[in-house]
Write an enzyme that holds these catalytic residues in place. Structure first.
Site, mmCIF file in Angstrom:
data_model
loop_
_atom_site.group_PDB
_atom_site.id
_atom_site.type_symbol
_atom_site.label_atom_id
_atom_site.label_comp_id
_atom_site.label_asym_id
_atom_site.label_seq_id
_atom_site.Cartn_x
_atom_site.Cartn_y
_atom_site.Cartn_z
ATOM 1 N N ASP A 9 0.866 -1.160 0.000
ATOM 2 C CA ASP A 9 0.000 0.000 0.000
ATOM 3 C C ASP A 9 0.917 1.228 0.000
ATOM 4 O O ASP A 9 2.110 1.111 0.306
ATOM 5 C CB ASP A 9 -0.883 -0.021 1.258
ATOM 6 C CG ASP A 9 -1.806 1.176 1.351
ATOM 7 O OD1 ASP A 9 -2.417 1.533 0.335
ATOM 8 O OD2 ASP A 9 -1.894 1.756 2.447
ATOM 9 N N ASP A 11 -0.160 5.111 0.923
ATOM 10 C CA ASP A 11 -0.427 6.033 2.037
ATOM 11 C C ASP A 11 -0.448 5.292 3.369
ATOM 12 O O ASP A 11 -1.169 4.307 3.538
ATOM 13 C CB ASP A 11 -1.786 6.722 1.823
ATOM 14 C CG ASP A 11 -1.801 7.582 0.578
ATOM 15 O OD1 ASP A 11 -1.275 8.694 0.616
ATOM 16 O OD2 ASP A 11 -2.334 7.114 -0.453
ATOM 17 N N ASP A 157 -1.746 -0.704 5.939
ATOM 18 C CA ASP A 157 -1.847 -0.081 7.262
ATOM 19 C C ASP A 157 -3.274 0.037 7.778
ATOM 20 O O ASP A 157 -3.499 0.619 8.836
ATOM 21 C CB ASP A 157 -1.237 1.328 7.211
ATOM 22 C CG ASP A 157 -2.048 2.265 6.324
ATOM 23 O OD1 ASP A 157 -2.317 1.891 5.161
ATOM 24 O OD2 ASP A 157 -2.440 3.345 6.787
#
Length: 207
Positions: A9, A11, A157
Site C-alpha cells: 500500500d 499512504d 496499514d
C-alpha cells in the site's frame, strides 16, 4: 525471475501522509458539507466508519476521492517516507520483486518514488484504486501476477486492507505506523510490524 512479489500500500505504509491528508480533508469539510474529523482520536475506526461519522453520502465518495487525489498531487513533493522504509525496500528487492497497489494517484506515487530514488525498484504499480474497491483491484492483480509469481504478499496499514486481502485469499502483513492503530489491526490480523526493520524480517520469513 523472482518467484515472489510483495505489494505495498502507499499512504500510511510507504509514505507518511496521515497528517497532511487529515488536514486536507478537514480543510474542505465546509465546502463539501461534511463534518470535520479528529482522525488522531479515531485510529481504531475503519474507513467505512469514518465516512459514516463525517456524514459523507456514499454517492459523493467517487467525486471526493478524485478531488483529493488532485489536491494531494499538488503537495506530492512534501511527502516523506516513513523511517527506514526506503532502505527496507532496497534490501528486500534483492530477495523478491516489489510492487504498489494504492488508491492514490499515479502522479503522487510517481513523484514520491522519484524523490526517494525508488523509481527502478517497483516492477508493478497500480494506482487510482477506488476507495472501497481494493479487493476487486487485488483480485485483478493476482490474476495478472500469478502468471509470473508463485507467491503474492500484501503490506498495508488499514483494516480495509485486511478485509480486502481476506476476500481475495492473500496473506497480509499490517504496519502499525499508518492509518489504523496497532490494537485495531491486531483485532483482525496477528501479523503486525512496528518498524521497517521488523517488517523486512517478517516479509523474508513469509515469502
Amino acid at each position: 525471475m523472482q518467484s515472489s512479489i510483495v505489494l505495498f500500500d502507499f499512504d500510511g505504509t510507504l509514505a507518511d501522509t496521515f497528517e497532511s491528508g487529515a488536514r486536507l480533508i478537514n480543510q474542505f469539510a465546509e465546502q463539501f458539507g461534511y463534518s470535520k474529523i479528529d482522525f488522531a482520536k479515531h485510529k481504531d475506526h475503519s474507513a467505512r466508519q469514518l465516512v459514516k461519522l463525517s456524514g459523507v453520502k456514499w454517492w459523493q465518495i467517487p467525486r471526493l476521492v478524485r478531488f483529493f487525489r488532485r489536491e494531494s498531487s499538488k503537495r506530492a513533493d512534501e511527502i516523506k517516507p516513513f523511517n527506514g522504509v526506503v532502505e527496507m525496500v532496497r534490501q528486500l528487492s534483492q530477495h523478491c520483486d516489489v510492487g504498489i497497489l494504492s488508491t492514490n494517484s499515479a502522479e503522487t506515487v510517481g513523484k514520491f518514488l522519484t524523490n526517494n530514488a525508488l523509481d527502478s525498484y517497483f516492477c508493478y504499480i497500480k494506482t487510482n484504486v477506488p476507495l472501497f474497491g481494493k479487493s476487486r483491484a487485488l483480485r485483478r492483480a493476482v490474476r495478472f501476477l500469478h502468471r509470473n509469481y508463485t507467491f503474492i504478499l500484501y503490506v498495508g496499514d488499514e483494516i480495509r486492507d485486511i478485509e480486502a486481502c481476506r476476500k481475495v485469499g492473500l496473506d497480509i502483513i499490517s504496519v502499525s505506523w499508518g492509518f489504523n492503530s496497532r490494537e485495531a489491526l491486531l483485532a483482525s490480523n496477528n501479523n503486525v510490524a512496528d518498524s521497517a526493520d521488523q517488517l523486512g524480517a517478517m516479509i523474508l520469513q513469509t515469502i
